[in-house]
Every structure is written in structure tokens, then in C-alpha cells.
Scaffold this motif. Structure first.
Motif: not given
Length: 472
Positions: A54-77
Motif C-alpha cells: 500500500v503506497c500512501l502518497y503525501l501530495h505536495g512534498g512532505s516536510d519530514m524533518h519534523n517527523w523524525v528529529v535528532p534529539t542528541d545535543s549537538a544534532n538537535y542544536a
């Protein structure tokens, strides 16, 4: 023709076509290989019982940077510095498990994705990091010099085609449809091999596999053939039926009538099977997740599409189907503006709908037989434009199902900062994993052999043959 003879003919013809040279149009290859692929379809391994994508297509170009976010100090900064007002607050991120990324890195998901996070932590979902359309592996230097790039990067139409067909806009087929070309003869009713619940999509088009389109409530009836109000009387409605369904006096009307009869017959067969389904109704109680507006699945377009897919999968057990490819979609992801207001609700709708879908499959005992994956024409820029984000390239996506080796992030999760080897300007990510590689992973799970995959994924030979490891 025996299965082995058919396979030999397929391979000989494939080799002959490939010898024509790399400039051979894909359409020519499809014309020759489509028939041959269907002749050798029995070679695909369908001994594992029913399976579906099943392909779930998200039309428009989804900003996935906010769906999976780095949480270690250096990368979150570095993430927060690039995203500015678009950054998800660290305190609102819920941690996720993983052991495939660099030591010391940690990640989280926002509260709006809590149901999807639960699937992930339960081992039934995984993340594929920084995936996007590629013709071959590309370096930052290649990008800067314009070498080996997909055509018309950052264009909605072109990159939709690149994701769904692996070719430029105007391609005649997609990799889901080409998969259907090979697998359709495993089905008692091949017409139901490729089904879209979201309108026409090149992803499901094959050389022989024709996408069957339904609405979220089922097949769309040709109402005028049965309703007397169409022409004012039942007698005139009968005239219309004979005109449309009768054989006609010339080849064109005869062919049209034949197509119409097939449509009516298949619609009737599917309606009868759907009438026997036991898939639960969508819940009517609103659900609030994080900062999202309350989501009511019974009124949600995506949830309705996924419920129809669940019913179609249940029906497929009665119709003698062994392999199917589906497509559903959701719009609203072209977030040049109002991203902070719109994105939480989009996240919650996807998470709740996918979670309900997996529960419905579990009730049918088919949770290990179906794999859902998200797709979108491109990711977006890390850099904020003040109210949203602009067109990017590489993006993170989810793969969900009982056969997924979940609770992990596959591929190479980039350093979310500007000026890195992964970033080609404005926070656009250079994909480290190709859509082709994801397609190969899913194709192998569906039963395609190493000799069949290149038909589905024409540029597969440009990439590593090592599996991603996503599927059990």
C-alpha cells in the motif's frame, strides 16, 4: 509453454533489448518486456500466500524533518539553528529506539505521531532515512556540476513522476504497475491486481496491469444505465443500456461495448465481495494528539481510503487474489506557508489513520501480509522561509507492517545542519538511498526474483545489490 521455458524466453528477450543500448526508450522496453514479464509471472514466488503493498502518497512534498528529529545535543542544536521557528521543541519530542545510526545519536517524534510511534516501538514500523529519486548514486560535486541528476529537480510534476515511475513526467508506467505486470497471473481475477482509491496515478500503471480505480465507498456505478430519471423513462434508460453495452456495428463501438461489459461485470463481482466484508466502521469519537486539531476518522478522507483498502484486501481472499498493489493519498503537504498551523493536524491524521488500518488488518489476521509505505515527491528545505519551507529533495519515510523489521532507522540519517556533504543548498538533502532501492526491498518481499526486479526498476543495476534489511 512451461514455466522454465517461459523464463528462458523472458531472459533472452530482456538481454536482446538491453543490448540495443542505454538510449533505448523505456516505452520500447515496456512494449517488449510487458508481455514477456506476464508470461513468466508464475516464476515469481507466490508460495508465501497473500501479500500486498500500500503506497500512501503525501501530495505536495512532505516536510519530514519534523517527523523524525535528532534529539542528541549537538544534532538537535544544528537542527534548531537551521529550522528556526519551524523546529519542534525538544521537550515535546517523544524518544524512539534505534541501533543502526552513528553512536551517540538519538531521535524522537512529535506527540502528533504518537500512534505511529507506538507501531514503531512495537516493531511494526521502521524509518528509511534520506530517501529520494536518483538515477544513480550522486555526490555533492555531481550536483554542483549537474551530473547524473533526475530531470527537473524540485518540480512537483516531474518529481512525482520520478518517485512513482523512476522516469521523467509522461512515463507510461510506474514501478507498482510493472510489479503488477509480473504478479497479476497469480490472481484468479487479474483486473484487481493494481487498485487506486485516490484517482489515476502513474505508480499503478503497467504495460498490461491496468489500475482499477474505486472510490472510498467502493466501485463507482454507471448510474444512468439503471435510473429511469436519466432519460425520463425506464424504456429510454434501456435504450441507453443497449447503446453503451450492445455490440455495435463497427469495431470501435464493439470494443467500447466490450470494455463497458467488463467494467460492469468486474464491478458487480467486487460489490458482491465487498458486501460480505466484516471490516469495522471508522470511529466517530474525535481524537486530540499534541497540538493538532481534533481528528475524527469517520470524516477523514485518508482514513476512508484506508478502510476501503482493508475491505478490498478482505474481499481479495474471496476473489482468489494472491498479490495486490494499492495506492491511497492525502494532500496539503506543499507547506510554503502556515506550516506551524497545518503540519500538526496532517501528522495526526496520518498517524491515526495508519494505526487504525493496522488494527483492521490485525482483526483480519493479515497484519503480516500487508506492507504500507509513505512517499512524497520530495522533502523540503531545512531552512525556513519565515512561514514554512520550500521544495527540497531527500526525505525520511515510514514503512509499516507486521513483516517489517521495525523499531529502527535504516539508511543513513544525515547531519541536520547546513554546509555538510549531505546538504546541497538551503538545507536540501542529497538522498543517500534511492527510491529504486526501496522498491527492490519491497519487490523481493512480494516474491520478485533477481532477474525480474530490473524490469520493475530499470536503473537497479546502478545501485548496491545489498538489501536494506527492512523486511523480514
Amino acid at each position: 509453454m512451461s514455466q522454465h521455458a517461459s523464463r528462458r524466453q523472458f531472459l533472452r528477450s530482456a538481454a536482446a533489448l538491453s543490448a540495443v543500448g542505454p538510449a533505448t526508450p523505456l516505452a520500447l522496453s515496456l512494449a517488449g518486456l510487458g508481455t514477456l514479464a506476464s508470461q513468466s509471472a508464475q516464476a515469481a514466488d507466490v508460495s508465501t500466500g497473500y501479500r500486498a503493498l500500500v503506497c500512501l502518497y503525501l501530495h505536495g512534498g512532505s516536510d519530514m524533518h519534523n517527523w523524525v528529529v535528532p534529539t542528541d545535543s549537538a544534532n538537535y542544536a544544528s537542527y534548531a539553528a537551521a529550522r528556526r521557528e519551524l523546529a519542534v521543541p525538544l521537550a515535546s519530542l517523544q524518544p524512539i529506539s534505534q541501533n543502526r545510526q552513528a553512536s551517540g545519536r538519538s531521535f524522537g517524534m512529535p506527540a502528533e505521531l504518537a500512534p505511529l510511534r507506538a507501531l514503531y516501538e512495537g516493531g511494526r514500523a521502521a524509518v528509511l532515512a534520506n530517501v529520494g529519486p536518483l538515477q544513480r548514486p550522486v555526490s555533492k560535486a555531481d550536483f554542483q556540476q549537474g551530473r547524473n541528476l533526475p530531470p527537473k529537480l524540485f518540480s512537483h510534476n516531474d518529481q512525482t513522476s520520478a518517485w512513482q515511475s523512476l522516469q521523467a513526467e509522461g512515463a507510461p508506467s510506474g514501478w507498482g504497475g510493472r510489479m503488477g505486470d509480473i504478479l497479476m497471473s497469480a490472481n484468479a481475477q487479474p483486473v484487481f491486481t493494481s487498485i487506486s482509491v485516490s484517482g489515476n496515478a502513474v505508480f499503478l500503471s503497467g504495460a498490461q496491469a491496468v489500475q482499477y480505480q474505486v472510490g472510498s465507498e467502493g466501485p463507482v456505478a454507471v448510474k444512468g444505465l439503471n435510473n429511469s430519471w436519466t432519460l425520463g423513462s425506464s424504456q429510454l434508460a434501456g435504450v441507453l443500456r443497449r447503446t453503451l453495452v450492445g455490440a455495435g456495428n463497427d469495431p470501435y463501438s464493439a470494443e467500447y461495448a466490450a470494455v463497458m461489459r467488463r467494467s460492469l461485470d468486474t464491478s458487480a463481482a467486487l460489490q458482491a465481495a465487498l458486501a460480505q466484508t466484516q471490516t469495522a466502521a471508522l470511529p466517530t469519537t474525535p481524537v486530540q494528539l499534541g497540538a493538532a486539531n481534533a481528528v475524527t476518522l469517520a470524516n477523514d478522507g485518508l482514513a476512508k481510503q484506508l478502510r476501503m483498502v482493508a475491505r478490498l484486501i478482505e474481499s481479495g481472499q474471496r476473489l482468489g487474489l494472491r498479490r495486490q498493489v494499492f495506492m491511497v493519498s492525502m494532500g496539503g503537504f506543499d507547506t510554503h506557508n502556515s506550516q506551524l498551523g497545518d503540519q500538526p493536524n496532517h501528522m495526526a491524521r496520518v498517524a491515526l489513520s495508519v494505526d487504525w488500518f493496522m488494527q483492521a488488518l490485525a482483526a483480519l489476521g493479515l497484519q503480516n501480509r500487508v506492507t504500507l509505505f509513505t512517499a512524497s515527491e520530495f522533502g523540503r528545505t531545512l531552512v525556513s522561509n519565515g512561514d514554512g519551507s520550500d521544495h527540497g529533495w531527500g526525505s525520511h519515510h515510514f514503512v509499516v507492517g507486521g513483516a517489517v523489521r521495525g523499531r529502527n532507522i535504516y539508511g543513513q540519517f544525515p547531519v541536520t545542519a547546513l554546509g555538510t556533504a549531505d546538504e546541497v543548498g538551503s538545507g536540501r538533502l542529497l538522498p543517500s538511498t534511492a527510491v529504486t532501492q526501496l522498491g527492490a526491498e519491497l519487490g523481493r518481499w512480494m516474491g520478485l526474483s533477481a532477474t525480474e526486479l530490473p524490469y520493475v526498476l530499470p536503473n537497479l543495476g546502478n545501485f548496491s545489490s545489498t538489501p536494506l534489511g527492512l523486511m523480514a
